[in-house]
Scaffold this motif. Structure first.
Motif, PDB file in Angstrom:
ATOM      1  N   UNK A  57       9.457  19.040  43.569  1.00 29.96           N
ATOM      2  CA  UNK A  57       8.233  19.024  42.710  1.00 29.96           C
ATOM      3  C   UNK A  57       7.805  20.586  42.297  1.00 29.96           C
ATOM      4  N   UNK A  58       7.756  20.800  41.117  1.00 32.05           N
ATOM      5  CA  UNK A  58       7.294  22.213  40.765  1.00 32.05           C
ATOM      6  C   UNK A  58       5.847  21.961  39.984  1.00 32.05           C
ATOM      7  N   UNK A  59       5.085  22.322  40.688  1.00 34.88           N
ATOM      8  CA  UNK A  59       3.503  21.955  40.338  1.00 34.88           C
ATOM      9  C   UNK A  59       3.147  22.503  38.987  1.00 34.88           C
ATOM     10  N   UNK A  60       3.759  23.796  38.649  1.00 36.27           N
ATOM     11  CA  UNK A  60       3.231  24.094  37.065  1.00 36.27           C
ATOM     12  C   UNK A  60       4.195  23.823  35.903  1.00 36.27           C
ATOM     13  N   UNK A  61       5.441  23.169  36.313  1.00 37.51           N
ATOM     14  CA  UNK A  61       6.265  22.792  35.360  1.00 37.51           C
ATOM     15  C   UNK A  61       6.311  21.350  35.251  1.00 37.51           C
ATOM     16  N   UNK A  62       6.021  20.471  34.248  1.00 36.28           N
ATOM     17  CA  UNK A  62       5.905  19.157  34.583  1.00 36.28           C
ATOM     18  C   UNK A  62       6.450  18.744  32.896  1.00 36.28           C
ATOM     19  N   UNK A  63       7.137  17.591  32.799  1.00 38.18           N
ATOM     20  CA  UNK A  63       7.289  16.730  31.637  1.00 38.18           C
ATOM     21  C   UNK A  63       6.515  15.244  31.713  1.00 38.18           C
ATOM     22  N   UNK A  64       6.134  15.061  30.766  1.00 36.81           N
ATOM     23  CA  UNK A  64       5.380  13.577  30.620  1.00 36.81           C
ATOM     24  C   UNK A  64       5.893  12.791  29.712  1.00 36.81           C
ATOM     25  N   UNK A  65       6.413  11.455  30.141  1.00 38.90           N
ATOM     26  CA  UNK A  65       7.027  10.463  29.227  1.00 38.90           C
ATOM     27  C   UNK A  65       6.211   9.956  28.194  1.00 38.90           C
ATOM     28  N   UNK A  66       6.655   9.824  27.036  1.00 38.32           N
ATOM     29  CA  UNK A  66       5.885   9.346  25.904  1.00 38.32           C
ATOM     30  C   UNK A  66       5.667   7.851  25.918  1.00 38.32           C
ATOM     31  N   UNK A  67       6.772   7.238  26.757  1.00 42.41           N
ATOM     32  CA  UNK A  67       6.796   5.696  26.602  1.00 42.41           C
ATOM     33  C   UNK A  67       5.977   5.210  27.789  1.00 42.41           C
ATOM     34  N   UNK A  68       6.004   5.971  29.282  1.00 42.78           N
ATOM     35  CA  UNK A  68       5.414   5.445  30.248  1.00 42.78           C
ATOM     36  C   UNK A  68       4.071   6.209  30.781  1.00 42.78           C
ATOM     37  N   UNK A  69       4.024   7.266  30.097  1.00 36.64           N
ATOM     38  CA  UNK A  69       2.934   8.187  30.533  1.00 36.64           C
ATOM     39  C   UNK A  69       2.870   8.922  31.828  1.00 36.64           C
ATOM     40  N   UNK A  70       4.137   8.653  32.566  1.00 34.27           N
ATOM     41  CA  UNK A  70       4.185   9.176  33.835  1.00 34.27           C
ATOM     42  C   UNK A  70       4.958  10.596  33.683  1.00 34.27           C
ATOM     43  N   UNK A  71       4.477  11.512  34.845  1.00 34.06           N
ATOM     44  CA  UNK A  71       4.686  12.955  34.891  1.00 34.06           C
ATOM     45  C   UNK A  71       5.611  13.271  35.839  1.00 34.06           C
ATOM     46  N   UNK A  72       6.764  13.931  35.404  1.00 40.69           N
ATOM     47  CA  UNK A  72       7.844  14.414  36.372  1.00 40.69           C
ATOM     48  C   UNK A  72       7.869  16.015  36.482  1.00 40.69           C
ATOM     49  N   UNK A  73       8.495  16.377  37.412  1.00 40.17           N
ATOM     50  CA  UNK A  73       8.639  17.821  37.617  1.00 40.17           C
ATOM     51  C   UNK A  73       9.868  18.264  36.633  1.00 40.17           C
ATOM     52  N   UNK A  74       9.880  19.252  36.269  1.00 40.96           N
ATOM     53  CA  UNK A  74      10.944  19.888  35.332  1.00 40.96           C
ATOM     54  C   UNK A  74      12.263  20.020  36.490  1.00 40.96           C
ATOM     55  N   UNK A  75      12.024  20.605  37.525  1.00 37.88           N
ATOM     56  CA  UNK A  75      13.049  20.725  38.448  1.00 37.88           C
ATOM     57  C   UNK A  75      12.995  19.162  39.188  1.00 37.88           C
ATOM     58  N   UNK A  76      14.409  18.720  38.988  1.00 37.16           N
ATOM     59  CA  UNK A  76      14.436  17.297  39.525  1.00 37.16           C
ATOM     60  C   UNK A  76      14.958  17.174  40.862  1.00 37.16           C
ATOM     61  N   UNK A  77      15.491  16.009  41.255  1.00 32.23           N
ATOM     62  CA  UNK A  77      16.239  15.687  42.690  1.00 32.23           C
ATOM     63  C   UNK A  77      17.471  16.027  42.701  1.00 32.23           C
ATOM     64  N   UNK A  78      18.160  16.151  43.784  1.00 31.11           N
ATOM     65  CA  UNK A  78      19.565  16.413  43.972  1.00 31.11           C
ATOM     66  C   UNK A  78      19.964  16.584  45.336  1.00 31.11           C
ATOM     67  N   UNK A  79      21.282  16.877  45.482  1.00 29.16           N
ATOM     68  CA  UNK A  79      21.951  17.113  46.684  1.00 29.16           C
ATOM     69  C   UNK A  79      22.359  18.526  47.051  1.00 29.16           C
ATOM     70  N   UNK A  80      22.678  18.810  48.262  1.00 31.57           N
ATOM     71  CA  UNK A  80      23.099  20.080  48.846  1.00 31.57           C
ATOM     72  C   UNK A  80      24.064  20.039  49.828  1.00 31.57           C
ATOM     73  N   UNK A  81      24.710  21.002  50.253  1.00 29.33           N
ATOM     74  CA  UNK A  81      25.994  21.262  50.927  1.00 29.33           C
ATOM     75  C   UNK A  81      25.842  22.422  51.599  1.00 29.33           C
ATOM     76  N   UNK A  82      25.940  22.778  52.825  1.00 28.96           N
ATOM     77  CA  UNK A  82      25.967  23.891  53.761  1.00 28.96           C
ATOM     78  C   UNK A  82      26.905  23.939  54.678  1.00 28.96           C
TER      79      UNK A  82
END
Length: 226
Positions: A31-56
């Motif tokens: 969740x990037x607080x100051x970078x958001x995208x709002x869906x036109x169809x559902x009006x939901x807001x999501x972070x520009x930085x998404x979810x994903x995997x990591x390996x270390x």
């Protein structure tokens, strides 16, 4: 700068990596607080930085008289956000160095042959630890909107905290499930502020943003000197 960071991290691992190491996989919710995208169809807001995997990959060592253990880690993560219906997609790639420190609060004076359980018996409390993890990350992102591309490259400090449980399978192998939180106080993305979004669905309050990541993962530790 990226090449210098990666080279320095690899050099540290090359000098120290010997017989006690681990491989870790995790999944991150961002969740990037100051970078958001709002869906036109559902009006939901999501972070520009998404979810994903990591390996270390990490190297293990500990204090001599207390159960405080150190696991410096080289980590790579990929975080995707897809708003294809809105014309936006973003792919972020993070290359990080984390200095993980595990504190076994319920067994701080333990003398086990960590990270295996051959000396400590069946008590589950001896395997529970609190992890603190300062880190340095090279963060690269590429957001595509129609025919526009907005790239970002930044080096950012972060702090992580988590809790885990060592499950010794043998003198050779230890499994460690973990959950935790990582917080980046500031990641810069100057070009994002020039995005031309006539619909107003892309909300960019600042050229930089904090980033919060919740994660769950599993580490497999190997002790080859046993």
């Amino acid at each position: 700068m990226r090449k210098v960071l990666v080279f320095s991290i690899c050099l540290c691992f090359g000098l120290s990596l010997q017989a006690q190491f681990g491989v870790k996989g995790s999944y991150h919710f961002s969740d990037a607080a100051d970078w958001q995208v709002t869906s036109a169809t559902s009006s939901t807001t999501e972070s520009v930085i998404g979810n994903g995997w990591s390996v270390g990959v990490d190297y293990w060592f500990r204090l001599k008289n207390y159960r405080v253990e150190f696991l410096p880690e080289l980590n790579y993560s990929q975080l995707n956000q897809d708003f294809a219906s809105e014309g936006w997609t973003n792919k972020a790639n993070f290359t990080s160095f984390f200095f993980n420190t595990n504190v076994y609060l319920f067994d701080i004076n333990g003398d086990c042959g960590c990270p295996t359980f051959s000396k400590q018996g069946p008590k589950i409390g001896t395997g529970i630890f609190l992890q603190l993890s300062p880190g340095l990350t090279y963060a690269g992102s590429e957001l595509v909107y129609q025919e526009q591309t907005f790239d970002a490259n930044d080096i950012s400090f972060s702090m992580g905290a988590g809790i885990g449980l060592d499950l010794g399978l043998s003198d050779l192998v230890t499994l460690t499930p973990m959950i935790g939180l990582r917080y980046f106080p500031s990641i810069s993305w100057d070009s994002l502020g020039t995005a031309d979004d006539e619909s107003g669905r892309l909300t960019v309050d600042e050229a930089s943003s904090s980033l919060t990541q919740w994660y769950a993962g599993l580490r497999v530790g190997f002790r080859l000197d046993q």
